[in-house]
Structures are given as C-alpha cells and as structure tokens.
Scaffold this active site. Sequence first.
Site, short mmCIF file in Angstrom:
data_model
loop_
_atom_site.label_atom_id
_atom_site.label_comp_id
_atom_site.label_asym_id
_atom_site.label_seq_id
_atom_site.Cartn_x
_atom_site.Cartn_y
_atom_site.Cartn_z
N HIS A 1 -138.16 12.83 50.38
CA HIS A 1 -137.57 13.12 49.09
C HIS A 1 -136.05 13.13 49.17
CE1 HIS A 1 -141.52 15.57 48.50
NE2 HIS A 1 -141.70 14.29 48.20
N LYS B 1 -129.81 20.51 51.41
CA LYS B 1 -130.87 21.46 51.76
C LYS B 1 -130.61 22.09 53.12
CE LYS B 1 -134.41 18.80 49.28
NZ LYS B 1 -135.62 17.96 49.42
N ASP C 1 -146.40 11.36 46.49
CA ASP C 1 -145.87 10.70 47.69
C ASP C 1 -146.63 9.42 48.00
OD1 ASP C 1 -143.93 12.63 47.98
OD2 ASP C 1 -145.04 13.80 49.46
N TYR D 1 -136.36 26.64 51.87
CA TYR D 1 -135.23 25.74 51.66
C TYR D 1 -134.19 26.45 50.79
CZ TYR D 1 -139.37 22.53 51.45
OH TYR D 1 -140.57 21.88 51.60
#
Length: 205
Positions: free
Chosen positions: A62, A72, A169, A132
Amino acid sequence: MKVDPLGIEGAWELVPRQHGDARGLFLEWYKAEALADAAGHPLDLKQANMSVSAAGVVRGIHFADVPPGQAKYVTCVRGAVLDVIVDVRLGSPTFGRWEAVRLDDKERRAVYLSEGLGHGFCALTDDATVVYLCSEGYAPQRERGIHPLDPEIGVEWPAGGTPELSDKDMRAPTLAEAREAGILPVYEECRAFRASLARGGSGGN
C-alpha cells in the site's frame, strides 16, 4: 534508540533499548527527536492504526498519492511479522526494489517509511498485532496498492504456499500496470515534499 537507514532511501530501522528486571521491561518505542534527526523533520501524527492478523496473512503493498502521501512508523507489539518496504517511486535509483525487516515482540524494532514508499507485511504468528503511527489520516481517494505477489517485484513472502490476501489486494495492479496507469509517485516530487516538511511547510497540502 538506535536509528539506521535502510537500503531504500527514505526508510529507517529503529531499535529501542529495553530495560528489564524481575517485574518485566520498559522501553521507549517511539522518540520524536530521534526520528526527526534521521528523517530531517518531525512526524506530524494524524492517525494511529492497529491490525491483528492470523499467521500467513499478507497485507499490502500500500501507498498513497504524494502530496501529501502517508508516512508510517510501524512496530509489532504481539507476535511477529516480516515487514516489507517497496520502492514504487518513479525515477528512484532503487525503483522496484524491496527490503524486509522482522518486527516482533522480542527485539521490538520499528520501521519508518517516508511518503511515497510502498508498505506491506506478512504475519509470522497468529494474532500478530501491528501498530502504525501515520502522518495523514485515511483518505480512500488517495489510497493505492500494488499486487503483493507481482513477480516483477518478487517479494519473498515467508507464508509458505499461497499467502492469504484481502479481495482488495488480490485486485491490485502489478507495478507495470500501475506505472502505465500513471498512479505511481515520482521520486523527485517525493523528495521535494519531504524538503518542504523540513522547512516547516505544508508541502502544498
């Protein structure tokens, strides 16, 4: 905290010092100053996420449109994952390259990836819990993905057999298809955006 750059520009591995005794342990898993010294600017925290995954699950790859992208800071607080950073920035010297770091609840490493880099991981244990810290909130219109099994990238996922993927995905384009569609970030634009953050600007956001 020990901070080391990874082989892909714009990504770092962070290893905390753990202080343990008979009661348990204590560590600083995030230090704003240490990260800012490495990245050249502080993390402007906008959102914190958590995912829990069964062994063999792969999430990613991603990334988000730049600007503003989504940097991140990632660690695993329970179990273990193989965390993977993929350079999807057009024009980057390491375009198409991936690098992996094991994140687990033993060494308690973290990784930081700057705006424009692709991210994914494979859960190595059941109930692998990943947290995250994100520089931007979730914005579906800016979210992008690359198929994690794209042979052009060739990530060596440790899942054994076929990893378990989400429908989203599974439908993601390959790197070549994303390049053809014009949805990949541009390396120099990502660097310019990061430079604007270092100057204290908004990066055009």
